[in-house]
Write a protein that holds these residues in place. Structure first.
Motif, short mmCIF file in Angstrom:
data_model
loop_
_atom_site.label_atom_id
_atom_site.label_comp_id
_atom_site.label_asym_id
_atom_site.label_seq_id
_atom_site.Cartn_x
_atom_site.Cartn_y
_atom_site.Cartn_z
N LEU A 1 0.85 -1.23 -0.06
CA LEU A 1 -0.11 -0.20 0.04
C LEU A 1 0.97 1.18 0.11
CD1 LEU A 1 -2.81 -1.08 2.60
CD2 LEU A 1 -2.68 -0.97 0.13
N LYS A 2 0.52 2.19 -0.55
CA LYS A 2 1.32 3.58 -0.66
C LYS A 2 1.36 4.25 0.68
CE LYS A 2 0.49 5.11 -5.52
NZ LYS A 2 -0.10 6.14 -6.56
N ASP A 3 0.65 3.90 1.53
CA ASP A 3 0.59 4.73 2.75
C ASP A 3 1.48 3.76 3.49
OD1 ASP A 3 -1.25 2.76 3.46
OD2 ASP A 3 -2.79 4.00 4.19
N VAL A 4 2.32 2.81 3.53
CA VAL A 4 3.01 1.62 4.08
C VAL A 4 4.28 2.66 4.88
CG1 VAL A 4 4.77 1.56 2.52
CG2 VAL A 4 4.08 -0.24 4.17
N PRO A 5 4.41 2.11 6.26
CA PRO A 5 5.45 2.74 6.87
C PRO A 5 6.83 2.61 6.25
CG PRO A 5 4.18 1.60 8.35
CD PRO A 5 3.51 1.06 7.08
N PRO A 6 7.63 3.74 6.27
CA PRO A 6 8.76 3.79 5.34
C PRO A 6 9.71 2.50 5.72
CG PRO A 6 8.46 6.07 6.30
CD PRO A 6 7.33 5.13 7.00
N GLY A 7 9.80 1.99 7.04
CA GLY A 7 10.43 0.94 7.15
C GLY A 7 9.92 -0.40 6.50
N GLU A 8 8.73 -0.62 6.58
CA GLU A 8 8.41 -1.79 5.99
C GLU A 8 8.55 -1.66 4.36
OE1 GLU A 8 4.07 -2.76 6.59
OE2 GLU A 8 4.35 -2.22 8.60
N LEU A 9 8.45 -0.63 3.56
CA LEU A 9 8.82 -0.18 2.28
C LEU A 9 10.19 -0.97 2.04
CD1 LEU A 9 7.91 0.74 -0.58
CD2 LEU A 9 8.68 3.17 0.09
N LEU A 10 11.14 -0.20 2.66
CA LEU A 10 12.54 -0.56 2.69
C LEU A 10 12.99 -2.04 2.80
CD1 LEU A 10 13.77 2.41 5.06
CD2 LEU A 10 14.05 2.24 2.15
N ALA A 11 12.11 -2.68 3.71
CA ALA A 11 12.25 -3.83 4.19
C ALA A 11 11.79 -4.87 2.87
CB ALA A 11 11.54 -4.45 5.27
N ALA A 12 10.69 -4.33 2.27
CA ALA A 12 10.04 -4.92 0.95
C ALA A 12 11.05 -4.80 -0.07
CB ALA A 12 8.62 -4.24 0.78
N ILE A 13 11.60 -3.79 -0.36
CA ILE A 13 12.55 -3.62 -1.22
C ILE A 13 13.75 -4.53 -1.37
CG2 ILE A 13 14.13 -1.99 -2.69
CD1 ILE A 13 12.08 0.37 -1.84
N ARG A 14 14.27 -4.52 0.20
CA ARG A 14 15.56 -5.63 0.11
C ARG A 14 15.09 -6.98 0.00
NH1 ARG A 14 16.11 -1.83 4.59
NH2 ARG A 14 17.97 -0.41 3.94
N ALA A 15 13.75 -7.48 0.41
CA ALA A 15 13.17 -8.78 0.17
C ALA A 15 13.13 -9.06 -0.93
CB ALA A 15 12.08 -8.91 1.39
N VAL A 16 12.68 -8.25 -1.79
CA VAL A 16 12.40 -8.40 -3.31
C VAL A 16 13.57 -8.63 -4.12
CG1 VAL A 16 11.44 -7.24 -5.47
CG2 VAL A 16 9.94 -7.50 -3.46
N HIS A 17 14.58 -7.62 -3.69
CA HIS A 17 15.86 -7.57 -4.35
C HIS A 17 16.70 -9.15 -4.05
CE1 HIS A 17 20.20 -6.57 -4.70
NE2 HIS A 17 19.76 -6.38 -5.58
#
Length: 223
Positions: free
Chosen positions: A104-120
């Motif tokens: 979701l676009k309103d995800v907390p920054p920490g979750e977004l960063l974790a998601a980018i690292r996980a996907v990578h």
């Protein structure tokens, strides 16, 4: 190793916000931006990118079709779909098109960063509760969702692999599956790897979608 990120969103303000969050990370760099799908595909021809943050609702070419075209390329970047609300048919279509997850676009920054690292790193990122709500809502609309599994490749799975696949489709983590089936987490990981290989799937997201499409798991989450 720096993760090269591309931002694709028609709202400049949102891109600016995401760029500020990512720029503060020592292991991430925003290497490209685009305001629509057509521009994104053009930029990707000349720019090396690891992860694309993709808005779904954009002019000219939406995020679903853009994701589909990106994922058809050889060695494509990972795509993380960004959506405004979780019960979004665009998000579901995006997963089918090859995205590695959605947030979701309103995800907390920490979750977004974790998601980018996980996907990578090769993981799929979809919150199990969100996945279930999304699939429970849209799986009945799938043309191939029936009472019996209709995908021949499922016959290649052992009974145990099929059991693991159902639990993956219900949103359980490897640890939760291990506890449920009284197996080690390493064994579950091996089973998941074999499922991906046998079915020619890229990640857990595709396992979830296929399980619903074939009727292995039906809307409501029951196998």
């Amino acid at each position: 190793m720096t993760i090269r990120v591309m931002l694709v969103d028609d709202q400049v303000l949102l891109r600016t916000g995401f760029r500020m969050v990512l720029a503060a990370q020592p292991d991430m760099e925003v290497v490209a931006e685009a305001g629509d799908g057509v521009e994104a595909l053009e930029v990707l021809r000349s720019t090396a990118v690891d992860v694309v943050l993709m808005d779904v609702r954009m002019p000219k070419l939406d995020g679903v079709e853009t994701t589909r075209r990106i994922c058809m390329e050889a060695d494509p970047p990972k795509v993380l779909i960004l959506t405004t609300f979780d019960l979004d048919e665009y998000a579901f279509s995006g997963l089918k098109a090859g995205a590695s997850g959605f947030m979701l676009k309103d995800v907390p920054p920490g979750e977004l960063l974790a998601a980018i690292r996980a996907v990578h790193s090769g993981d799929a990122v979809v919150a199990p509760s969100t996945t279930r709500r999304l699939l429970d809502r849209f799986a009945p609309m799938l043309p191939s969702a029936g009472k019996e599994p209709q995908f021949k490749a499922l016959e290649r799975l052992t009974d145990r692999e099929r059991e693991v696949m159902v639990l993956v489709a219900q949103g359980l983590s490897n640890g939760e599956i291990a506890a449920r089936l009284v197996l080690s987490e390493a064994t579950v990981k091996t089973h998941v790897g074999r499922i991906l290989t046998k079915l020619g799937l890229r990640d857990r997201v595709q396992v979830v979608v296929l399980a619903y499409e074939t009727g292995l798991v039906r809307a409501g989450g029951h196998g």
